[in-house]
Motif scaffolding. Structure first.
Motif, PDB file in Angstrom:
ATOM      1  N   ALA A 271       0.839  -1.200   0.000  1.00 37.30           N
ATOM      2  CA  ALA A 271       0.000   0.000   0.000  1.00 37.30           C
ATOM      3  C   ALA A 271       0.874   1.249   0.000  1.00 37.30           C
ATOM      4  O   ALA A 271       0.564   2.246  -0.648  1.00 37.30           O
ATOM      5  CB  ALA A 271      -0.916  -0.008   1.229  1.00 37.30           C
ATOM      6  N   GLY A 272       1.978   1.186   0.715  1.00 38.99           N
ATOM      7  CA  GLY A 272       2.870   2.341   0.780  1.00 38.99           C
ATOM      8  C   GLY A 272       3.591   2.598  -0.522  1.00 38.99           C
ATOM      9  O   GLY A 272       3.992   3.721  -0.796  1.00 38.99           O
ATOM     10  N   ILE A 273       3.773   1.575  -1.324  1.00 37.43           N
ATOM     11  CA  ILE A 273       4.632   1.739  -2.503  1.00 37.43           C
ATOM     12  C   ILE A 273       3.864   1.816  -3.827  1.00 37.43           C
ATOM     13  O   ILE A 273       4.395   2.315  -4.816  1.00 37.43           O
ATOM     14  CB  ILE A 273       5.692   0.616  -2.552  1.00 37.43           C
TER      15      ILE A 273
ATOM     16  N   LYS B  46      -1.547   4.207  -6.195  1.00 37.68           N
ATOM     17  CA  LYS B  46      -2.360   4.267  -4.973  1.00 37.68           C
ATOM     18  C   LYS B  46      -3.598   3.374  -5.108  1.00 37.68           C
ATOM     19  O   LYS B  46      -4.711   3.733  -4.736  1.00 37.68           O
ATOM     20  CB  LYS B  46      -2.777   5.701  -4.635  1.00 37.68           C
TER      21      LYS B  46
ATOM     22  N   GLU C 140      -5.158  -0.527  -0.596  1.00 38.97           N
ATOM     23  CA  GLU C 140      -5.509  -0.001   0.719  1.00 38.97           C
ATOM     24  C   GLU C 140      -5.222  -1.097   1.732  1.00 38.97           C
ATOM     25  O   GLU C 140      -5.515  -2.266   1.489  1.00 38.97           O
ATOM     26  CB  GLU C 140      -7.002   0.347   0.723  1.00 38.97           C
ATOM     27  N   LEU C 141      -4.604  -0.716   2.831  1.00 38.00           N
ATOM     28  CA  LEU C 141      -4.416  -1.687   3.909  1.00 38.00           C
ATOM     29  C   LEU C 141      -5.533  -1.470   4.916  1.00 38.00           C
ATOM     30  O   LEU C 141      -5.622  -0.404   5.537  1.00 38.00           O
ATOM     31  CB  LEU C 141      -3.055  -1.511   4.585  1.00 38.00           C
TER      32      LEU C 141
ATOM     33  N   THR D 275      -5.810   2.559   6.925  1.00 37.49           N
ATOM     34  CA  THR D 275      -6.039   3.210   5.646  1.00 37.49           C
ATOM     35  C   THR D 275      -5.408   4.601   5.672  1.00 37.49           C
ATOM     36  O   THR D 275      -5.134   5.157   6.736  1.00 37.49           O
ATOM     37  CB  THR D 275      -7.546   3.358   5.374  1.00 37.49           C
ATOM     38  N   ASP D 276      -5.196   5.160   4.499  1.00 39.09           N
ATOM     39  CA  ASP D 276      -4.654   6.516   4.416  1.00 39.09           C
ATOM     40  C   ASP D 276      -5.517   7.468   5.226  1.00 39.09           C
ATOM     41  O   ASP D 276      -5.013   8.287   5.988  1.00 39.09           O
ATOM     42  CB  ASP D 276      -4.623   6.980   2.953  1.00 39.09           C
TER      43      ASP D 276
END
Ligand code: SF4
Ligand code: SF4
Lengths: 526, 139
Positions: free
Chosen positions: A496-498, A502, A505-506, A510-511
């Motif tokens: 999700a970070g990479i 985008k 989603e984790l 989540t963001d």
């Protein structure tokens, strides 16, 4: 969804250290958005409090809980599982916030700022809790109680025996033809080719002689050992009769002591190009030296070590050896001992302690360290686990446990990681056998919950996630978009970070959840 | 010097990172309260926008705290975290914001002394640089 938060403040924990004003925290919580109920209990980890909290949750019609205890790890998990069940709440809607560890204790010198920080953190946690989504876990039955052990050395046999004694069905995969009496099954002349499936239900492809077989198992123990063959040693040319220390150990324990001058050196490769000096051999070297000096006082013993760190009670052995006249020579890896090219039985070494160059004629040379097993490469590849730069199987983070690997259900013990003494290998074998048996005995594996999920419409199939995930959970599915195998996903969120699009989603981190928490926390002035 | 306390956000992993914070607290270590920690499962979860958003929301400095690289719970997580931080640093330099405002740290759960060091480090940076833009740098 209602998004009504119940805030429960534990007076015992939050009031600990007498820094925070618990009643003010309650007022802050009561006035916060999304809070449907805010209460103080005297002691949260207690059955009576739990039923009070459940009653409150039901009457106030909240759907989620924010618990303000001490650290998350101190909260009794069984009690709160009971809470979740009784309150008919999804377990992922229960959150904790540690105001003690992050505000009260580290800022006790400045209680006013500590209180202001605790209030801001509480508001941030409430904002996060309000954004939580219910998540579900999947349980899958294990198809077998098989524990596969790779390698029938000291560690492997111990692991298999331990797991078998606990009722598991063990299968040892051994590359040689050696026959041993072990519990369970032993497959000789076999090796693992590849692995499919996931923890609890691994499916191994085994090559056994001419045949190929598939072996289902719940857990795997890697006990491939070190490289006990005498290949390519730096000393082989210079001192062709050099032998590994374990042979001396065996000889000495059978009462056979060498004559003349004996040298025990930490590694056959002092420059460390192939084998670094290892930290397992100190005790064994000391024990051998002591036995030799006791049984044949005429035999001179030299211990050539870059470092001699006899730990714990081995300190006594160190003292005893010194008392018996064993000579300790500390050398520098940058100025390794030189073997005389003409006289193969003479070594010159700078003793760092005395700053004196010694020229020692010896009759027998033993080296303590062993090289990593070259088979590790194929084993690591077959099991999809990482290796260490020194050629061993890399163990998992120490927080996963002492004999774990990165992958759940796969354990590693003994010299497969890096050289170990026989005693240590046996101990680790037992540990790995126990953990593998415990893992397999559970009978089912859980997955899901806080895992990653791809939004296919955003995915550009760039493969970044596939390459980044250490667990090989993401793959490109039939629709040409990334998908994540839930059973493999460990919820780290690296994908999700990479993901450049985008698209991932984790869940549970989540963001929106992370950014809201940070933003609300930053609004606090203190 | 601005007349407000610095604001610092730390994205901290739930494994070794938060354990080192917990141990520091329980060992009686004191550090500046300007630090605001946000938990992430692993520092690899952090992406550049998290760091930039935190700066935008008013943080003077942001850091990421993860496991030691050789002992990361998720194996390569803190290496990923370091890469994201490095990327954000280079982005900040390009737009004229001091890259020191963003930093990566590692700790193991047994390092009780580490977190107070990290905190004082970041507080010094934030105090020296002040709020973003206050020293002529653009936002
Ligand atoms: S990193 Fe993102 S865009 Fe790339 S394949 Fe994975 S999900 Fe798709
Ligand atoms: S969250 Fe972690 S384990 Fe799960 S797919 Fe993403 S990178 Fe892999």
């Amino acid at each position: 969804m209602k998004r009504r938060v119940q805030v429960v403040i534990c007076r015992t924990c939050s009031g600990a250290a007498d820094v925070l004003d618990v009643d003010r925290l309650l007022r802050v919580a009561s006035d916060a958005p999304y809070v449907g109920s805010a209460v103080i209990v005297n002691y949260a980890c207690n059955k009576k409090s739990i039923s009070e909290i459940v009653d409150d949750a039901k009457s106030k019609e909240v759907d989620r809980l924010l618990l303000v205890p001490c650290s998350k790890k101190d909260v009794s998990p069984t009690l709160f599982q009971a809470y979740v069940k009784k309150a008919k709440m999804n377990e992922f809607l229960m959150e904790t916030v540690d105001l003690v560890g992050e505000a009260a204790l580290p800022h006790r010198d400045d209680p006013a700022r500590a209180q202001a920080k605790a209030e801001a953190k509480l508001l941030a946690a409430i904002a996060r809790t309000a954004l939580l989504e219910p998540l579900h876990k999947i349980t899958e039955d294990m198809r077998t109680k098989n524990v596969v052990v790779i390698g029938a050395g000291v560690a492997g046999v111990e692991a298999a025996t331990t797991a078998a004694n606990l009722g598991m069905h063990t299968i040892i995969i051994e590359k040689s033809e050696k026959k041993l009496k072990v519990p369970g099954v032993m497959m000789t002349k076999s090796r693992v080719i590849s692995t499919e499936g996931h923890a609890g239900n691994y499916s191994l492809s085994i090559e056994a002689g001419e045949k190929r077989e598939t072996l289902e198992c719940a857990a795997v123990v890697v006990a491939s050992g070190g490289d006990w063959s005498d290949a390519e040693r730096r000393f082989i040319d210079a001192a062709p009769d050099s032998k590994p220390l374990y042979q001396l150990d065996r000889d000495v324990s059978e009462g056979k002591t060498p004559d003349g001058t004996v040298i025990i050196i930490d590694t056959p490769d002092p420059e460390g190009a192939r084998t670094a000096a290892q930290d397992f051999a100190w005790e064994e070297a000391l024990d051998c030296a002591i036995e030799i000096r006791k049984k044949s006082p005429a035999t001179e013993v030299y211990l050539l070590f870059q470092e001699m760190r006899a730990m714990g009670l081995a300190e006594l052995a160190y003292k005893e050896a010194a008392g018996l006249g064993v000579t300790f020579v500390r050398y520098d890896a940058k100025r390794p001992p030189e073997f005389d090219s003409e006289d193969g039985n003479r070594v010159t070494v700078l003793d760092m302690a005395q700053d004196e160059t010694l020229s020692i004629a010896f009759d027998a040379l033993y080296y303590a360290s062993v090289s990593p097993n070259p088979d590790n490469i194929a084993i690591a590849d077959a099991l999809r686990i990482p290796m260490s730069p020194s050629g061993g199987i890399r163990r998992g983070s120490i927080q996963r446990g002492p004999v774990t690997t990165l992958r759940p259900g796969i354990f590693v013990c003994g010299s497969a990681k890096f050289p170990k003494s026989e005693g240590m290998a046996r101990l680790e074998g037992r540990a790995a056998g126990l953990l593998a048996a415990q893992f397999a005995a559970a009978g089912e594996v859980e997955s899901g919950g806080s895992v990653a999920e791809v939004a296919p419409e955003k995915c550009s199939a760039c493969l970044t996630c596939v390459r980044t995930c250490p667990y090989e959970a993401p793959f490109i599915g039939v629709a040409g978009k990334a998908e994540i195998a839930i059973q493999m996903c460990q919820g780290c969120g690296m994908c999700a970070g990479i993901c450049p699009s985008k698209a991932i989603e984790l869940h549970h981190f989540t963001d929106e959840q992370l950014l809201t928490e940070a933003a609300v926390y930053l609004r606090g002035d203190f | 010097m601005p007349d407000r306390e610095p604001k610092i956000v730390g994205f901290c992993c739930e494994k070794h990172g938060i354990d080192s914070v917990d141990l520091a607290a329980r060992s009686g270590r004191q550090y500046d309260s300007s630090i605001r920690l946000v938990r992430v499962p692993c520092t690899g979860r952090v992406d550049g926008t998290h760091l930039l958003k935190a700066l935008e929301e008013g943080a003077d400095a942001v850091f990421v705290l993860g496991c030691l690289e050789k002992n990361c719970y998720y194996d390569t997580g803190s290496i990923e975290g370091r890469k994201r931080v490095a990327y954000v640093k280079s982005m900040l330099s390009e737009v004229g914001i001091e890259p020191e405002r963003v930093e990566m740290f590692n700790a193991s759960s047994s390092m009780s002394w580490k977190f107070s060091e990290i905190a004082s480090n970041m507080v010094k940076v934030a105090a020296r640089l002040g709020p973003i833009g206050s020293r002529g740098g653009g936002r």
